[in-house]
Design a protein around this motif. Sequence first.
Motif, short mmCIF file in Angstrom:
data_model
loop_
_atom_site.label_atom_id
_atom_site.label_comp_id
_atom_site.label_asym_id
_atom_site.label_seq_id
_atom_site.Cartn_x
_atom_site.Cartn_y
_atom_site.Cartn_z
N ALA A 176 22.51 42.51 -21.28
CA ALA A 176 21.62 40.94 -22.29
C ALA A 176 20.44 40.85 -20.66
CB ALA A 176 22.85 40.59 -22.62
N PHE A 177 20.64 40.75 -19.30
CA PHE A 177 20.01 40.13 -18.74
C PHE A 177 19.04 40.86 -17.53
CE2 PHE A 177 24.40 38.74 -19.10
CZ PHE A 177 24.17 37.07 -19.45
N GLU A 178 18.48 41.82 -18.23
CA GLU A 178 17.73 42.18 -17.67
C GLU A 178 16.47 41.60 -17.24
OE1 GLU A 178 16.49 45.25 -20.36
OE2 GLU A 178 18.04 46.82 -19.47
N GLU A 179 15.93 40.52 -17.86
CA GLU A 179 15.01 39.74 -17.15
C GLU A 179 15.71 38.94 -16.05
OE1 GLU A 179 11.84 40.49 -17.74
OE2 GLU A 179 11.35 39.10 -16.01
N GLU A 180 16.49 38.82 -15.82
CA GLU A 180 17.38 37.43 -14.80
C GLU A 180 17.18 38.54 -13.51
OE1 GLU A 180 17.65 37.19 -18.52
OE2 GLU A 180 18.38 35.19 -18.61
N LEU A 181 17.73 39.47 -13.83
CA LEU A 181 18.16 40.21 -12.77
C LEU A 181 17.23 41.20 -11.98
CD1 LEU A 181 21.17 41.38 -12.23
CD2 LEU A 181 20.49 44.00 -12.96
N ARG A 182 15.98 40.79 -13.09
CA ARG A 182 14.67 41.52 -12.23
C ARG A 182 14.18 40.33 -11.23
NH1 ARG A 182 13.04 44.91 -16.57
NH2 ARG A 182 12.72 43.38 -18.16
N GLN A 183 14.59 38.59 -12.11
CA GLN A 183 14.04 37.41 -11.20
C GLN A 183 14.93 37.53 -9.99
OE1 GLN A 183 12.01 34.57 -12.63
NE2 GLN A 183 11.64 35.73 -14.65
N GLY A 184 16.34 37.81 -9.84
CA GLY A 184 17.16 37.96 -8.87
C GLY A 184 18.23 37.17 -9.30
N TYR A 185 18.65 36.72 -10.28
CA TYR A 185 19.73 35.46 -10.61
C TYR A 185 19.98 35.67 -11.81
CZ TYR A 185 15.94 32.43 -12.88
OH TYR A 185 14.98 32.42 -14.27
N ILE A 186 21.09 35.13 -12.24
CA ILE A 186 21.47 35.05 -14.18
C ILE A 186 22.27 33.32 -13.79
CG2 ILE A 186 23.23 35.47 -15.40
CD1 ILE A 186 23.41 38.58 -14.65
N THR A 187 22.23 32.95 -14.67
CA THR A 187 22.56 31.20 -14.83
C THR A 187 23.95 31.90 -15.94
OG1 THR A 187 20.11 30.42 -14.88
CG2 THR A 187 22.15 28.91 -15.62
N VAL A 188 25.52 30.83 -15.28
CA VAL A 188 26.01 31.11 -16.19
C VAL A 188 26.27 29.77 -16.85
CG1 VAL A 188 26.78 33.55 -15.21
CG2 VAL A 188 27.72 30.56 -14.66
N ALA A 189 27.64 30.07 -17.79
CA ALA A 189 27.83 28.98 -19.18
C ALA A 189 28.02 27.84 -17.53
CB ALA A 189 28.73 28.66 -19.30
N MET A 232 28.12 48.78 -36.68
CA MET A 232 27.51 49.24 -35.72
C MET A 232 26.58 48.32 -35.83
SD MET A 232 30.34 49.22 -33.74
CE MET A 232 31.66 49.99 -33.84
N PHE A 233 25.55 48.40 -36.74
CA PHE A 233 24.14 48.44 -37.49
C PHE A 233 23.62 47.17 -37.08
CE2 PHE A 233 23.62 52.01 -39.94
CZ PHE A 233 22.46 52.93 -39.74
N LEU A 234 25.02 46.32 -37.09
CA LEU A 234 24.59 45.15 -37.12
C LEU A 234 24.56 44.34 -35.61
CD1 LEU A 234 26.72 43.09 -40.44
CD2 LEU A 234 24.14 43.23 -39.59
N LEU A 235 25.49 45.12 -35.56
CA LEU A 235 25.92 44.64 -33.83
C LEU A 235 24.37 45.05 -33.13
CD1 LEU A 235 29.67 45.71 -32.33
CD2 LEU A 235 28.08 43.46 -32.23
N ARG A 236 24.33 46.93 -33.55
CA ARG A 236 23.44 47.30 -33.35
C ARG A 236 21.28 46.03 -32.26
NH1 ARG A 236 18.50 49.93 -33.18
NH2 ARG A 236 18.38 52.10 -32.05
N GLY A 237 21.62 45.75 -34.01
CA GLY A 237 20.49 44.90 -34.16
C GLY A 237 20.42 43.82 -32.94
N ASP A 238 22.13 43.32 -33.22
CA ASP A 238 22.47 41.67 -32.27
C ASP A 238 22.06 41.63 -30.91
OD1 ASP A 238 23.14 39.12 -31.55
OD2 ASP A 238 25.08 39.52 -32.98
N VAL A 239 22.42 43.39 -31.39
CA VAL A 239 22.46 43.97 -29.30
C VAL A 239 20.36 44.43 -29.03
CG1 VAL A 239 22.32 45.57 -27.37
CG2 VAL A 239 23.72 44.44 -29.23
N ARG A 240 19.54 44.76 -29.91
CA ARG A 240 18.95 45.04 -29.60
C ARG A 240 17.26 43.56 -29.71
NH1 ARG A 240 13.85 45.68 -28.63
NH2 ARG A 240 12.68 47.45 -29.53
N TYR A 241 17.42 43.30 -30.77
CA TYR A 241 16.59 41.83 -31.13
C TYR A 241 16.84 40.74 -30.09
CZ TYR A 241 14.91 45.66 -33.85
OH TYR A 241 13.99 46.85 -34.17
N MET A 242 17.99 40.19 -30.42
CA MET A 242 18.85 38.91 -30.16
C MET A 242 19.05 38.83 -28.59
SD MET A 242 18.14 37.50 -32.76
CE MET A 242 18.54 35.94 -32.44
#
Lengths: 305, 187
Positions: A83-96, B54-64
Motif C-alpha cells: 500500500a506504500f509502494e509510491e511512498e517507498l519510492r520517494q523514501g518516506y511513509i507518513t503514519v497516523a 477474498m474477491f472483495l478484499l482483492r478489489g480493495d487492495v488492488r484498487y483502493m
Amino acid sequence: MEGVVRVLATGLRGMVLKSGLTKEDVQEIRLRVGGPLIVNVKGQECFLTKDGKISSKCEEAYRVSRSEMRETVEYISNYSMYAFEEELRQGYITVAGGHRIGICGKTISEGGKVRSMKYISFLNIRIAHEVKGCADKVLPYLREGGQIKNTLFVASPGGGKTTMLRDVIRQLSCSGTTVGVVDERSELAACYQGMPQNDVGPRTDVLDCCPKAEGMLLLIRSMAPELVAVDEIGSAEDVRALHYAIGCGCRLMATVHGASLEELRKKPVLGELMQEELFERYVLLERKSDGCGVRAVLDQKGVRL
Amino acid sequence: MRRQGGFGPKGSAAVILKWIGSAIVIVSCGGMGFYFGAEVERRIRELRQLREIMFLLRGDVRYMRSPLPEAIGRIGERESGMWGRFFTSVAEELAGFDVPDFGQVFGRRINEIRKETALNRQDLELLVRFGEMLGKMDMEMQLNAFDWYLEQSGERLDKLVGQADKQITLHKSMGILAGVFLLIVLL
C-alpha cells in the motif's frame, strides 16, 4: 507520546516510554540497524539506553537489532508494504498523526528509476508538532486590505514550514476563508481515513495523498477555494499548477526548502517564480525547539517588512 | 416357552420401552447422518462466502490500496456471522501493533474458529498459507496470493459441489443404516 511510539517495535517502544520524554520534547527518533537508538530532544541529540535512560554517551546507547527494524517496518507500513509502494519510492511513509518516517535501505531500480526498497536499515521518525498560535506574529503581514497575499514559507528541513503553514491555514479558515489543502504527504492535516487529525479550521477541504500539481487543479475545479495551500513545491509541474490557480483568482500559500532568498533565486524553477513576483510575501523560518522561529517577513521584492 | 416380559402388564411395558428405545436409536443415528449431510452443505456455503470475501478484499487492495487492517476491518463490518467476527477480530488485533507478523495473527485466529467452522483441515490450512503470503512485498505479490487462494479454493469447491449430492445422500443413508444395525445388535 504513546501515539507516536506505537509504530516502534515493542522492545523499543518500552524504552522510549520509560524515558519519560513527551511528544513536545522529541523532534526525531533515529533507528539504524546495529546503530545506537538516537532521540533528538529540542534540537539536542541524545542516546537512549536499554533501560530507557537518556545518555550523552554513544557507547551506552541501546543498539537496534535487525528483527526490531523489521518489526518496526511492519508497523509503519500497517502490515501492508504494497500500500506504500509510491511512498517507498520517494523514501518516506507518513503514519497516523502526520509523523513522517524517512526510510533508507537497498533500492531496487528498474529502467533507471527506483521501484522499491529492501533491507530497510535506517529510519528517521520525524514527530509532527501542531503548534496553535505560532502564526500569530506573521499573520498581520499576510493580509492587506482584507486580501490574502500569495505567500511562500522558506526554511531548511525541520525549520517549521509545515507547522507554520498549518497554523496559518487554521487561522484563516477560522476567520472565514475557504481553504483548499493539497496534502500530498499527509503532513498538514494528517488525515486518517479521510478525517483531518490536525486542526485545519472549519472551512478547509483536504485532498489527501494527492500529487500537488494534479491536486491543485482538482481542488479548484471541485471545491472553489479562496486560498490554495500546498507543502513543499519545487517541480515545473507544481509551478504550472500555481499559475493556473492564480489565473483562477485563488490566493496561494506554499512552502519550499531553502535557507535564504538568494538560494531560491538560483534554483531554476523557483528562480523564475521569484522573478515573476508571483509570491507577494516570503516568510523565512529557522529551526527552533517549538518549530516556529520567524527570521524575517519579506515582500515580493525581497524587502524586509 | 414364553419369554419373560412377553405378556401381561409388565411385558407390555417392556415392549413399549423397546419400541421407544428403537425409535430413539433410529432417530439419533439418522439425525447424525442428516447433521453430517448438512455440514457438507454448510462447508459449501462457507467456501462460497470466503471466496466472495477474498474477491472483495482483492478489489480493495488492488484498487483502493487499502492496508490490510483497514480492508479486513471493513469486511468484518460487512459480513455477518462467524466470518464477520473472524475478520473483525483479526483487524482489532492488528490495530494493536503487538504482533510483528500478519500471518501469525491470521493463523492464530483461524485456530480459534476451528471448532465453529464447517471447513475441514485442508480448507483451513489453505487459508493459513494464504495469510502467510499477505502483507509481504509489493502489489503484484499480493494479487498473486489472492489469485492463488481463489484458484485453490475454487478447485476444492468445484470438487465438493460435484460430490455433494452423493455425499449428502451417503451420510443420510449411513446414519439410518447405522441406526438399524445398532437396533439389530441390541435386540
